[in-house]
Design a protein around this motif. Sequence first.
Motif, PDB file in Angstrom:
ATOM      1  N   GLU A  24      25.660  58.322 -35.064  1.00  0.00           N
ATOM      2  CA  GLU A  24      26.733  57.344 -35.147  1.00  0.00           C
ATOM      3  C   GLU A  24      26.550  56.544 -36.602  1.00  0.00           C
ATOM      4  O   GLU A  24      27.726  56.247 -37.029  1.00  0.00           O
ATOM      5  CB  GLU A  24      26.290  56.154 -34.137  1.00  0.00           C
ATOM      6  N   ALA A  25      25.536  56.188 -36.849  1.00  0.00           N
ATOM      7  CA  ALA A  25      25.181  55.697 -38.296  1.00  0.00           C
ATOM      8  C   ALA A  25      25.804  56.482 -39.480  1.00  0.00           C
ATOM      9  O   ALA A  25      26.560  56.223 -40.343  1.00  0.00           O
ATOM     10  CB  ALA A  25      24.026  55.366 -38.510  1.00  0.00           C
ATOM     11  N   LEU A  26      25.552  57.870 -39.283  1.00  0.00           N
ATOM     12  CA  LEU A  26      25.766  58.956 -40.250  1.00  0.00           C
ATOM     13  C   LEU A  26      27.353  59.048 -40.293  1.00  0.00           C
ATOM     14  O   LEU A  26      27.853  59.264 -41.459  1.00  0.00           O
ATOM     15  CB  LEU A  26      25.028  60.161 -40.228  1.00  0.00           C
ATOM     16  N   GLU A  27      27.803  59.182 -39.239  1.00  0.00           N
ATOM     17  CA  GLU A  27      29.519  59.210 -39.231  1.00  0.00           C
ATOM     18  C   GLU A  27      30.003  58.109 -39.874  1.00  0.00           C
ATOM     19  O   GLU A  27      30.937  58.325 -40.631  1.00  0.00           O
ATOM     20  CB  GLU A  27      29.690  59.296 -37.544  1.00  0.00           C
ATOM     21  N   CYS A  28      29.511  56.837 -39.687  1.00  0.00           N
ATOM     22  CA  CYS A  28      30.210  55.511 -40.228  1.00  0.00           C
ATOM     23  C   CYS A  28      29.754  55.596 -41.656  1.00  0.00           C
ATOM     24  O   CYS A  28      30.826  55.501 -42.685  1.00  0.00           O
ATOM     25  CB  CYS A  28      29.450  54.325 -39.859  1.00  0.00           C
ATOM     26  N   PHE A  29      28.521  56.040 -42.370  1.00  0.00           N
ATOM     27  CA  PHE A  29      28.380  56.169 -43.539  1.00  0.00           C
ATOM     28  C   PHE A  29      29.406  57.108 -44.383  1.00  0.00           C
ATOM     29  O   PHE A  29      29.736  57.157 -45.276  1.00  0.00           O
ATOM     30  CB  PHE A  29      26.950  56.250 -43.888  1.00  0.00           C
ATOM     31  N   GLN A  30      29.460  58.267 -43.523  1.00  0.00           N
ATOM     32  CA  GLN A  30      30.426  59.227 -44.293  1.00  0.00           C
ATOM     33  C   GLN A  30      31.729  58.996 -44.093  1.00  0.00           C
ATOM     34  O   GLN A  30      32.556  59.073 -45.230  1.00  0.00           O
ATOM     35  CB  GLN A  30      30.188  60.624 -43.481  1.00  0.00           C
ATOM     36  N   LYS A  31      32.193  58.127 -43.339  1.00  0.00           N
ATOM     37  CA  LYS A  31      33.575  57.564 -43.381  1.00  0.00           C
ATOM     38  C   LYS A  31      33.756  56.678 -44.387  1.00  0.00           C
ATOM     39  O   LYS A  31      34.793  56.552 -45.040  1.00  0.00           O
ATOM     40  CB  LYS A  31      33.814  56.922 -41.937  1.00  0.00           C
ATOM     41  N   SER A  32      32.695  55.875 -44.761  1.00  0.00           N
ATOM     42  CA  SER A  32      32.821  54.815 -45.719  1.00  0.00           C
ATOM     43  C   SER A  32      32.855  55.668 -47.184  1.00  0.00           C
ATOM     44  O   SER A  32      33.638  55.180 -47.807  1.00  0.00           O
ATOM     45  CB  SER A  32      31.470  53.980 -45.902  1.00  0.00           C
ATOM     46  N   VAL A  33      32.261  56.841 -47.560  1.00  0.00           N
ATOM     47  CA  VAL A  33      32.465  57.280 -48.590  1.00  0.00           C
ATOM     48  C   VAL A  33      33.584  58.079 -48.687  1.00  0.00           C
ATOM     49  O   VAL A  33      34.241  58.410 -49.812  1.00  0.00           O
ATOM     50  CB  VAL A  33      31.014  58.326 -49.096  1.00  0.00           C
ATOM     51  N   ALA A  34      34.129  58.416 -47.640  1.00  0.00           N
ATOM     52  CA  ALA A  34      35.531  59.203 -47.769  1.00  0.00           C
ATOM     53  C   ALA A  34      36.588  58.100 -47.942  1.00  0.00           C
ATOM     54  O   ALA A  34      37.478  58.604 -48.903  1.00  0.00           O
ATOM     55  CB  ALA A  34      35.787  59.894 -46.309  1.00  0.00           C
ATOM     56  N   ILE A  35      36.419  57.079 -47.684  1.00  0.00           N
ATOM     57  CA  ILE A  35      37.418  55.961 -47.864  1.00  0.00           C
ATOM     58  C   ILE A  35      37.330  55.503 -49.306  1.00  0.00           C
ATOM     59  O   ILE A  35      38.226  55.316 -49.993  1.00  0.00           O
ATOM     60  CB  ILE A  35      37.145  54.635 -46.949  1.00  0.00           C
ATOM     61  N   ILE A  46      23.252  57.254 -46.228  1.00  0.00           N
ATOM     62  CA  ILE A  46      23.492  58.374 -45.662  1.00  0.00           C
ATOM     63  C   ILE A  46      21.813  59.265 -45.979  1.00  0.00           C
ATOM     64  O   ILE A  46      21.357  59.830 -45.297  1.00  0.00           O
ATOM     65  CB  ILE A  46      24.345  59.355 -46.479  1.00  0.00           C
ATOM     66  N   GLY A  47      21.145  59.160 -47.303  1.00  0.00           N
ATOM     67  CA  GLY A  47      20.058  59.441 -47.528  1.00  0.00           C
ATOM     68  C   GLY A  47      19.035  58.888 -46.676  1.00  0.00           C
ATOM     69  O   GLY A  47      18.255  59.592 -45.966  1.00  0.00           O
ATOM     70  N   ALA A  48      19.217  57.930 -46.350  1.00  0.00           N
ATOM     71  CA  ALA A  48      18.233  57.110 -45.334  1.00  0.00           C
ATOM     72  C   ALA A  48      18.052  57.689 -43.852  1.00  0.00           C
ATOM     73  O   ALA A  48      16.897  58.083 -43.460  1.00  0.00           O
ATOM     74  CB  ALA A  48      18.291  55.577 -45.298  1.00  0.00           C
ATOM     75  N   VAL A  49      19.183  57.963 -43.448  1.00  0.00           N
ATOM     76  CA  VAL A  49      19.747  58.749 -42.076  1.00  0.00           C
ATOM     77  C   VAL A  49      18.701  59.996 -42.184  1.00  0.00           C
ATOM     78  O   VAL A  49      18.090  60.263 -41.464  1.00  0.00           O
ATOM     79  CB  VAL A  49      21.107  58.815 -41.711  1.00  0.00           C
TER      80      VAL A  49
END
Length: 158
Positions: A24-35, A46-49
């Motif tokens: 779930e965390a990775l999905e949020c971080f990926q959405k963040s960089v997409a925005i 993302i790296g930490a995950v």
Amino acid sequence: LNPGSAESQNNLGVLYFKQNKFSEALECFQKSVAINPKQADAYNNIGAVYIHQGKGSEAIPALQKSIAIDPGQENAYGNLGKAYVDQGRASEAIKMLQKALGRKADAPDIHYYLGLAYEATGEAIKAISHFKKFLELEPNAAESSQVRAWLSELQKKN
């Protein structure tokens, strides 16, 4: 929470990360960089995950991107060093971990990973020093008994 906000997605990801909900965390971080592709914090996260998932090779590009966007991103240096250690790239790890240590001298995890990296490069005296500092800072950490065993072995050889 504004789902269209890069910062909100990153913050939500941090909450999931703290709960060990890494997918779930990775999905949020990926959405963040997409925005917002300039969201250095999210690339670091993302790296930490990926590091927590044992995917160091996947962590490295995200962490490099974090540092490229914001060279002041201090956590990314430590995370990149950890990823390099996990990938057996000790010399590169030492460079990144030394940068991280210059920013956070009392970070136990940095001393732990520097100990591993120096041990891998055959620099036992430096490994011993960092393992001792780790134990001084985190005497009851989960890794402490293993570090004590490594220290004992290193000290017998040196």
